[in-house]
Write an enzyme that holds these catalytic residues in place. Structure first.
Site, mmCIF file in Angstrom:
data_model
loop_
_atom_site.group_PDB
_atom_site.id
_atom_site.type_symbol
_atom_site.label_atom_id
_atom_site.label_comp_id
_atom_site.label_asym_id
_atom_site.label_seq_id
_atom_site.Cartn_x
_atom_site.Cartn_y
_atom_site.Cartn_z
ATOM 1 N N GLU A 1 49.765 -21.129 52.503
ATOM 2 C CA GLU A 1 50.676 -22.154 51.985
ATOM 3 C C GLU A 1 50.404 -22.339 50.493
ATOM 4 O O GLU A 1 49.353 -22.848 50.103
ATOM 5 C CB GLU A 1 50.480 -23.480 52.723
ATOM 6 N N LYS B 1 53.457 -31.790 60.538
ATOM 7 C CA LYS B 1 52.194 -31.782 59.809
ATOM 8 C C LYS B 1 51.611 -33.199 59.884
ATOM 9 O O LYS B 1 52.151 -34.117 59.275
ATOM 10 C CB LYS B 1 52.446 -31.369 58.355
ATOM 11 N N THR C 1 53.766 -28.855 49.352
ATOM 12 C CA THR C 1 54.031 -29.957 48.408
ATOM 13 C C THR C 1 55.451 -29.855 47.861
ATOM 14 O O THR C 1 55.692 -29.982 46.671
ATOM 15 C CB THR C 1 52.996 -30.001 47.271
#
Length: 217
Positions: A43, A134, A74
């Site tokens: 990621e 998440k 993000t």
């Protein structure tokens, strides 16, 4: 089928490295070190300079390795999500749920993994087509929180991130988490340029993960 295949790759990866690098070069070297250690879930956060280029170059370099899955982290808005997807990101992660990001990801059949902390947030995300939640920041909760969530929502797939490490990942995985997101001590050696140490740590994480899952590799 594209989305289903990516979700399967994420689940098989088990450990997703969350890269927050200070430069593009650091990110690329860190990725090579992680892959050398056997870690396949990557990621690349958009706090990393030129994150879209990192994603594009990584996918190009490892295009013949079907196990590697590269996503963007993000991601705070739909515009950034589309930039990431156009760069080749196979999944999109954000620290919160955003309906516009969910919409753009659904349009391109790319899994969206939003950060959620409450049952209400998780329910909202599921209704928007999210496949993996998440749990962020995971350090706020005990692994037993997964049981509390799965009581009313047994169908939910959870990936705890933030505070997960090699010492506690077994507790999360044994609660039924589909994967774990890891940064912290796994990636800290990049700050001093010790990429060999990242490779060693990546191997330790993957060995531990396979031990937990009782998978022979």
């Amino acid at each position: 089928m594209k989305k289903a295949n990516i979700l399967l790759k994420l689940e098989k990866s088990g450990v997703i490295a969350v890269l927050r690098s200070e430069t593009k070069e650091e990110a690329l070297k860190t990725i090579d070190a992680l892959v050398n250690g056997g870690l396949t879930g990557l990621e690349v956060t958009f706090t990393t300079p030129q994150a879209d280029e990192v994603i594009r170059e990584t996918i190009s370099k490892y295009k013949n390795d079907s196990a590697i899955v590269v996503g963007a982290g993000t991601v705070l808005d739909a515009m950034t999500a589309r930039i990431a997807i156009m760069a080749g990101a196979e999944f999109v992660v954000s620290p919160m749920f955003d309906a516009d990001i969910a919409e753009i990801c659904n349009l391109y059949q790319v899994p969206y993994l939003p950060g959620c902390m409450t049952i209400t947030e998780i329910k909202t995300a599921l209704r928007s087509g999210v496949d993996i939640i998440k749990l962020f920041p995971a350090s706020t909760y005990e692994p037993s929180f997964v049981d509390a969530v799965k009581a009313p929502l047994p169908q939910v797939n959870i990936m705890p991130t933030g505070g997960v490490n090699i010492e506690n990942m077994e507790q999360w995985i044994n609660k039924g988490c589909v994967a774990v997101g890891v940064g912290g001590n796994l990636l800290a050696p990049a700050k001093t340029g010790d990429y060999d140490q990242i490779t060693k740590l990546a191997k330790q994480y993957m060995d531990k993960y396979h031990e937990i899952k009782m998978v022979t590799v």
